[in-house]
Design an enzyme around this catalytic site. Sequence first.
Site, PDB file in Angstrom:
ATOM      1  CG  ASN A 227      -6.178  -3.081  -0.590  1.00  0.00           C
ATOM      2  OD1 ASN A 227      -5.897  -2.264   0.299  1.00  0.00           O
ATOM      3  ND2 ASN A 227      -6.601  -2.718  -1.803  1.00  0.00           N
ATOM      4  CD  GLU A 228      -0.246  -8.457  -0.927  1.00  0.00           C
ATOM      5  OE1 GLU A 228      -1.076  -9.397  -0.893  1.00  0.00           O
ATOM      6  OE2 GLU A 228       0.597  -8.348  -1.828  1.00  0.00           O
TER       7      GLU A 228
END
Length: 638
Positions: free
Chosen positions: A161-162
């Site tokens: 989850n950037e």
Amino acid sequence: MSRSQADFTRLERIPVRILEDHEAIASEVAGRIAALIRARAEQGRAAVLGLATGSTPVGIYRELIRMHREEGLDFSNVVTFNLDEYVPMEPDSVHSYHRFMRENLFDHVNVPGESIHVPRGDLPREDIDDHCRAYEEAIRLAGGIDFQLLGIGRSGHVGFNEPGSGRGSRTRLIYLDTVTRADAASDFFGEENVPPEAVTMGVATILAAREIVLIATGEHKAQVVRRAVEGEVHADVAATYLQEHPHASVVLDPAAAAELTRVRTPWTLGEVVWTPELEAEAVVWLSRRTEKPILHLSTKDYRDNHLSSLVARHGSAGPLNGDVFNRLIAKIRGRSRLPTKKRILVFSPHPDDDVISMGGVLRKLGENDNHITVAYQTSGNIAVFDHEVRRFLDFAKRSREVLELGDERRLGSTLQRVEASLDAKRPGDVDSEAVQDLKRIIRETEAVSALESTGLSEADARFLDLPFYQTGKVRKDPIGPRDVSITRALIEEVRPSIVFAAGDLSDPHGTHRMCLDAVTRALDLYEGPPPQLWLYRGAWQEWSLTEATVLVPMSAEELRRKIMAIFKHQSQKDVAPFPGPDPREFWQRVEDRNRGTAELLRTLGLPAYYAMEAYVVLEGGERLRVSAVPTAALGEGA
Ligand code: F6R
């Protein structure tokens, strides 16, 4: 919890525990997982685990495997869901998280095959959305995740989850962040080989777990850990969402905890127990903060900056300033204050760490008539580009007659075989034995040449080629009895009164940490008089002025000669195959670090040296404390 302890963790928005090292973290977290598995088995229910890949959890998996083998920990009631997988990625690729999980856990325990879930990276694009929905559904059908294990990326990602990932995001396809790709470059033999995308569980998927433990180790994680733990919840750093979970916690080693306020500047949080080390930290901090030399700091400066209790202990600023100033001065040891005519054994994890980290002192110790042996612990062959090998093959071909290398046809066919094995290789494939040997030899010649440029000779070099390193792969085996016995045999042969070893333990593949482990274990078994241990840094980190116990000054000319020695490592020059998160070449890091230490000393009001190397010197049986964590910083948070 005592009131004073609560004070020290008051900026932390999630419970944090700082444990001694990787091993302590592995045994604590694996113990927690094992307890869950057993409790669920007693209830006749499944234990649903959310699992992570990467370098951080490997020790936990190793400990779980040990518990399975030695304590009969039964995984038959375990259901697993992995966080993520690269896209595109075949499950058998060396880079696949499917393969990672098989090699590091599933092949060694009895989780039923049908209970294992890892997102797929090999599906056609049009099928990915359905796959993500099915993944979510499978988690739901399993009853939800009981225990979610997380690592953290330097981009702040959990799973993949950037930055920008929303609180409500679910399992989906995502583009990898530039920082993530740079960090993965080491594993993929170059950033250009890192896949652009990944399938990852979403933030909401992770937060739905009943319990979450995020683990982080190593200095390179310290900044993002501080942001995740002390910063506001924000989509820029997905790990901050864990603050909103009722049963999430963070487990750190001292290096990853180093930027937390309770470790960095605990005196800003409450009454600390002052030790000489902490006093020096505080005075250096105050001097930098006020931009005044140490000897100019006034009692008012201390009082205005949370340090009333410190100055009160000394009556006024003068004696305290003088004490810390003198202690810093006493650390400086030019050639006349360095050992002479001693037996010295230098351990260098890779063939260039000696000159990168201690090239300055090495020359001075040689000039002081010490008897020096430099032992290269690993061959470093994994970090040689194929094109280097091709160049040397060409050299062999061209020099056949001059060097009388034998019959043209025989040499030609040998070289062709080696070239063919290089041609057939895909990024990340293990090299043929001949290529591995050639890469080792290339690095050996560079090490000898660098050593000669510091005034030592080939006869002073020893190539240990420790077995733990010889996997041909980026990931190494754990340190085993043979690594220790080879190391010990050399210590027994040299009988050194001084040993040098690498103390910068944040290299991308953990080789430095393992090499120090081999030295420490060998020294523990050594029955001779315990040598003094000098720990150096340089390639990946530097000791701070307050951590260092010895500072060795270098003139501009000495620094230049040190850099010339680093240049001898041509296979690591221009573009290092494994640069880690720092884009600079090693000589640039060295120049910056050695000049930076000298400059800091100057701004504190001490003499203006051109550059200096920093060491932590441990007497006799003393061992490395990875980082001086104040007692107040240890233990349970909020
Ligand atoms: C891996 C994952 C990532 C890693 C993170 C840290 O499944 O989801 O979030 O946990 O990138 O990686 P390491 O542990 O290699 O530093």
